[in-house]
Structure formats: structure tokens, C-alpha cells
Design a protein around this motif. Sequence first.
Motif, mmCIF file in Angstrom:
data_model
loop_
_atom_site.group_PDB
_atom_site.id
_atom_site.type_symbol
_atom_site.label_atom_id
_atom_site.label_comp_id
_atom_site.label_asym_id
_atom_site.label_seq_id
_atom_site.Cartn_x
_atom_site.Cartn_y
_atom_site.Cartn_z
ATOM 1 N N ASP A 20 49.460 66.463 44.447
ATOM 2 C CA ASP A 20 50.172 67.448 45.263
ATOM 3 C C ASP A 20 49.489 68.808 45.267
ATOM 4 O O ASP A 20 49.663 69.586 46.209
ATOM 5 C CB ASP A 20 51.604 67.634 44.759
ATOM 6 N N ASN A 21 48.750 69.122 44.225
ATOM 7 C CA ASN A 21 48.132 70.443 44.069
ATOM 8 C C ASN A 21 46.617 70.339 43.953
ATOM 9 O O ASN A 21 45.978 71.169 43.310
ATOM 10 C CB ASN A 21 48.719 71.137 42.830
ATOM 11 N N ASN A 22 46.065 69.329 44.598
ATOM 12 C CA ASN A 22 44.636 69.049 44.487
ATOM 13 C C ASN A 22 43.800 70.251 44.917
ATOM 14 O O ASN A 22 44.000 70.795 46.002
ATOM 15 C CB ASN A 22 44.292 67.829 45.346
ATOM 16 N N GLY A 23 42.905 70.668 44.038
ATOM 17 C CA GLY A 23 42.049 71.813 44.313
ATOM 18 C C GLY A 23 42.569 73.115 43.742
ATOM 19 O O GLY A 23 41.855 74.106 43.710
ATOM 20 N N ASP A 24 43.820 73.113 43.285
ATOM 21 C CA ASP A 24 44.403 74.315 42.687
ATOM 22 C C ASP A 24 43.945 74.471 41.234
ATOM 23 O O ASP A 24 43.454 73.517 40.616
ATOM 24 C CB ASP A 24 45.936 74.240 42.704
ATOM 25 N N VAL A 25 44.149 75.652 40.697
ATOM 26 C CA VAL A 25 43.913 75.883 39.273
ATOM 27 C C VAL A 25 44.828 74.941 38.495
ATOM 28 O O VAL A 25 46.013 74.798 38.812
ATOM 29 C CB VAL A 25 44.192 77.352 38.903
ATOM 30 N N VAL A 26 44.263 74.273 37.501
ATOM 31 C CA VAL A 26 45.021 73.325 36.689
ATOM 32 C C VAL A 26 45.776 74.104 35.615
ATOM 33 O O VAL A 26 45.154 74.797 34.804
ATOM 34 C CB VAL A 26 44.066 72.287 36.042
ATOM 35 N N PRO A 27 47.111 74.015 35.602
ATOM 36 C CA PRO A 27 47.870 74.763 34.606
ATOM 37 C C PRO A 27 47.621 74.218 33.193
ATOM 38 O O PRO A 27 47.243 73.053 33.028
ATOM 39 C CB PRO A 27 49.327 74.572 35.022
ATOM 40 N N PRO A 28 47.818 75.049 32.198
ATOM 41 C CA PRO A 28 47.525 74.640 30.818
ATOM 42 C C PRO A 28 48.203 73.339 30.398
ATOM 43 O O PRO A 28 47.571 72.498 29.739
ATOM 44 C CB PRO A 28 48.021 75.816 29.976
ATOM 45 N N GLY A 29 49.444 73.116 30.783
ATOM 46 C CA GLY A 29 50.135 71.891 30.391
ATOM 47 C C GLY A 29 49.495 70.642 30.959
ATOM 48 O O GLY A 29 49.388 69.616 30.291
ATOM 49 N N VAL A 30 49.053 70.718 32.212
ATOM 50 C CA VAL A 30 48.377 69.584 32.846
ATOM 51 C C VAL A 30 47.008 69.386 32.208
ATOM 52 O O VAL A 30 46.611 68.254 31.903
ATOM 53 C CB VAL A 30 48.280 69.781 34.377
ATOM 54 N N LEU A 31 46.290 70.471 31.978
ATOM 55 C CA LEU A 31 44.984 70.370 31.329
ATOM 56 C C LEU A 31 45.132 69.782 29.929
ATOM 57 O O LEU A 31 44.317 68.961 29.514
ATOM 58 C CB LEU A 31 44.294 71.726 31.275
ATOM 59 N N ASP A 32 46.188 70.161 29.207
ATOM 60 C CA ASP A 32 46.433 69.583 27.880
ATOM 61 C C ASP A 32 46.611 68.077 27.967
ATOM 62 O O ASP A 32 46.108 67.336 27.115
ATOM 63 C CB ASP A 32 47.678 70.207 27.235
ATOM 64 N N GLN A 33 47.318 67.606 28.989
ATOM 65 C CA GLN A 33 47.518 66.164 29.145
ATOM 66 C C GLN A 33 46.208 65.463 29.483
ATOM 67 O O GLN A 33 45.941 64.364 28.991
ATOM 68 C CB GLN A 33 48.571 65.891 30.207
ATOM 69 N N ILE A 34 45.399 66.093 30.323
ATOM 70 C CA ILE A 34 44.102 65.501 30.659
ATOM 71 C C ILE A 34 43.223 65.412 29.414
ATOM 72 O O ILE A 34 42.637 64.370 29.125
ATOM 73 C CB ILE A 34 43.394 66.303 31.773
ATOM 74 N N THR A 35 43.131 66.504 28.674
ATOM 75 C CA THR A 35 42.255 66.492 27.494
ATOM 76 C C THR A 35 42.795 65.584 26.399
ATOM 77 O O THR A 35 42.012 65.083 25.586
ATOM 78 C CB THR A 35 42.004 67.914 26.954
ATOM 79 N N ALA A 36 44.099 65.331 26.388
ATOM 80 C CA ALA A 36 44.661 64.403 25.400
ATOM 81 C C ALA A 36 44.151 62.983 25.634
ATOM 82 O O ALA A 36 43.958 62.229 24.677
ATOM 83 C CB ALA A 36 46.184 64.435 25.443
ATOM 84 N N VAL A 37 43.915 62.623 26.885
ATOM 85 C CA VAL A 37 43.426 61.269 27.176
ATOM 86 C C VAL A 37 41.915 61.220 27.410
ATOM 87 O O VAL A 37 41.282 60.205 27.133
ATOM 88 C CB VAL A 37 44.172 60.623 28.372
ATOM 89 N N ALA A 38 41.339 62.302 27.912
ATOM 90 C CA ALA A 38 39.918 62.302 28.267
ATOM 91 C C ALA A 38 39.042 63.045 27.265
ATOM 92 O O ALA A 38 37.826 62.920 27.298
ATOM 93 C CB ALA A 38 39.719 62.936 29.644
ATOM 94 N N GLY A 39 39.660 63.829 26.406
ATOM 95 C CA GLY A 39 38.893 64.693 25.522
ATOM 96 C C GLY A 39 38.525 65.972 26.255
ATOM 97 O O GLY A 39 38.694 66.089 27.468
ATOM 98 N N HIS A 40 38.043 66.934 25.508
ATOM 99 C CA HIS A 40 37.615 68.180 26.134
ATOM 100 C C HIS A 40 36.371 67.911 26.966
ATOM 101 O O HIS A 40 35.514 67.138 26.558
ATOM 102 C CB HIS A 40 37.354 69.259 25.076
ATOM 103 N N PRO A 41 36.304 68.521 28.140
ATOM 104 C CA PRO A 41 35.189 68.214 29.038
ATOM 105 C C PRO A 41 33.851 68.644 28.455
ATOM 106 O O PRO A 41 33.710 69.754 27.965
ATOM 107 C CB PRO A 41 35.515 68.992 30.307
ATOM 108 N N GLU A 42 32.925 67.730 28.490
ATOM 109 C CA GLU A 42 31.545 68.035 28.123
ATOM 110 C C GLU A 42 30.927 68.840 29.260
ATOM 111 O O GLU A 42 31.438 68.846 30.382
ATOM 112 C CB GLU A 42 30.755 66.742 27.907
#
Length: 78
Positions: A20-42
Motif C-alpha cells: 500500500d505504501n510502496n516507495g515510501d519511507v519505511v517506518p521503524p516498526g516495519v523495518l524492524d520486522q524486515i530485519t527480524a526475518v532478513a537481517g540487517h541489510p548488507e
Amino acid sequence: MDIENWWPLLDPATRQWLMDNNGDVVPPGVLDQITAVAGHPEVDASWAGDSVPEGFLLSDEAIDWIEDTANDEDSAGG
């Protein structure tokens, strides 16, 4: 880890927010969920875009991938 690998590991609400928000700044909570499954981006992670003063952005490649995925889900669901 590529977006294709971590996308199905996200909860449905997070995936929906990203579509729904593709291209927008990723809020901290969403980024936390991404990094929980993907790890911190290399540095060379294909899904990691820029960090701007407003927050974290996904890469153009990831934005395109999410758009394609959202369109496929809309086609399958409708």
C-alpha cells in the motif's frame, strides 16, 4: 537475503503495508520486522535503498518487485 526469500516470512499486515505504501519511507516498526526475518541489510543487499533523513528506503529493484507482487496478488484475488 533477497526480498523473494524474506517476503513470505513477513506477517500479512507488514506485506500489505509495503504494498500500500510502496516507495515510501519505511517506518521503524516495519523495518524492524524486515530485519527480524532478513537481517540487517548488507551494503550490497538488493533490497536496501538509501537512508535519508526521513528514514530508510527500499531499493528501486525492491519497489518494482513489490509492485509486481502486489499486481499478481490483485489478479489472483480478484
